[in-house]
Design an enzyme around this catalytic site. Sequence first.
Site, PDB file in Angstrom:
ATOM      1  N   GLU A  66      40.277 -18.972  11.265  1.00 42.05           N
ATOM      2  CA  GLU A  66      40.113 -18.662   9.830  1.00 42.05           C
ATOM      3  C   GLU A  66      38.947 -17.725   9.497  1.00 42.05           C
ATOM      4  OE1 GLU A  66      40.008 -22.506   7.943  1.00 42.05           O
ATOM      5  OE2 GLU A  66      42.022 -23.005   8.612  1.00 42.05           O
ATOM      6  N   GLU A 125      50.216 -25.281  13.555  1.00 41.97           N
ATOM      7  CA  GLU A 125      49.920 -26.458  12.715  1.00 41.97           C
ATOM      8  C   GLU A 125      51.057 -26.675  11.718  1.00 41.97           C
ATOM      9  OE1 GLU A 125      45.938 -26.295  11.041  1.00 41.97           O
ATOM     10  OE2 GLU A 125      45.178 -25.186  12.762  1.00 41.97           O
TER      11      GLU A 125
HETATM   12  C1  GLA Z   1      43.099 -26.215   9.211  1.00 37.82           C
HETATM   13  C2  GLA Z   1      42.419 -26.392  10.555  1.00 37.82           C
HETATM   14  C3  GLA Z   1      42.821 -27.678  11.209  1.00 37.82           C
HETATM   15  C4  GLA Z   1      42.859 -28.821  10.251  1.00 37.82           C
HETATM   16  C5  GLA Z   1      43.778 -28.489   9.121  1.00 37.82           C
HETATM   17  C6  GLA Z   1      43.901 -29.610   8.118  1.00 37.82           C
HETATM   18  O1  GLA Z   1      44.313 -25.704   9.263  1.00 37.82           O
HETATM   19  O2  GLA Z   1      42.663 -25.339  11.436  1.00 37.82           O
HETATM   20  O3  GLA Z   1      41.917 -27.961  12.224  1.00 37.82           O
HETATM   21  O4  GLA Z   1      41.576 -29.120   9.801  1.00 37.82           O
HETATM   22  O5  GLA Z   1      43.225 -27.379   8.457  1.00 37.82           O
HETATM   23  O6  GLA Z   1      43.921 -30.853   8.676  1.00 37.82           O
END
Ligand code: GLA
Length: 363
Positions: free
Chosen positions: A165, A273
């Site tokens: 990020e 994710e």
């Molecule tokens: C982001 C992070 C993850 C996690 C998610 C929410 O996407 O990369 O590590 O913290 O948020 O759980």
Amino acid sequence: MNRELTVLRRFAIVCLILFLVTLGTATMIQAGEMEIPSLKEVYEPYFEIGAAVSAGVLNRYDELLQKHFSSLTAENSMKFSEVHRNPGRYTFHAADRIVEYAQSHNMLMRGHTLIWHSQVPAHVFLDDDLERVDREVLLERMQEHIQLMMDRYGDAVYAWDVVNEAISDEPGEYLRTNSRWYEIIGEDYVAQAFRMAHEADPEAKLFYNDYSAVQPAKRDKIIRLIKELQADGVPIHGVGLQGHWSLYDPSVETIRRALEMYAELGIEIHITELDLSVYAWNTRAPMMWEPSEEILKLQAKRYGEIFALFREFSDVITNVSFWGVADDHTWLDNFPVPNRKNWPLLFDEFLEPKPAFWSVVDF
Ligand code: GLA
């Protein structure tokens, strides 16, 4: 004669009972043994199937994990704040436990995440007088952390989210400026982290990971970053698209366009994710007590379409990891709206396959 009849009758009744009991048991065994397809086997020709876990859920999910998943990610346990909360004090037991589990079940591990503006303790950026450290000191600390994690977990982890990020959500702003890494080291902190990671483990696959990564504005900035790293000869092997999506957004066409553009970079794509919230992002829409049949059907349709698209791109997508295993444990229960139950995954709160599971495996 009468006595004989009674004995015969009794015998017949006992036989009937035995027959019914046997039939019942057989039916129960059959139902219990009814096998559902294994996600990872169905997707073996396409890509790895992963899940994010904490050490605490490994027992509860043991059967599901072994049957359906070929890759694991630590949901939090490998983050800076978890392994190095206070200066000089390290806690590795949760991460160790997940890594041991993955290794003992022949699963891959994704390493998540080395350098991120969030979930990093304040001491990393401060000296003994609680003053901000300078660039050189922070680069040293970055190097120490990367080396430490990759030395400890390098045998198990095949791909690392080296930087998470770093791109800004603000229009007109390129890198996220509200990051201590950026503030103290400067723009090149991303490149520095990748170079350090490569030096620490030349075999590891190194990924840049971000959210909203298929939205055109953010997508274009991520692509710019990766191209700049490539042009400078920085070792980067993949891009992680987080995939925190919903039933309503982003459109399949938006995802397709992003996949086409990322594919042109000549690196691997991991969906890192994945979860599909049943609510539109951040709405105060009335909370549901349980997902209606209609919602479950819509979710199944979306998951089906998205996985069909992923299969089309299976020459570049090499891992699709869910952010969780089943609906009894998901970060979306508290984010972005606290205390709002969500059902974003393929298995329900009782660990049973949902309609979405079937639309992903039946194609
Ligand atoms: C982001 C992070 C993850 C996690 C998610 C929410 O996407 O990369 O590590 O913290 O948020 O759980």
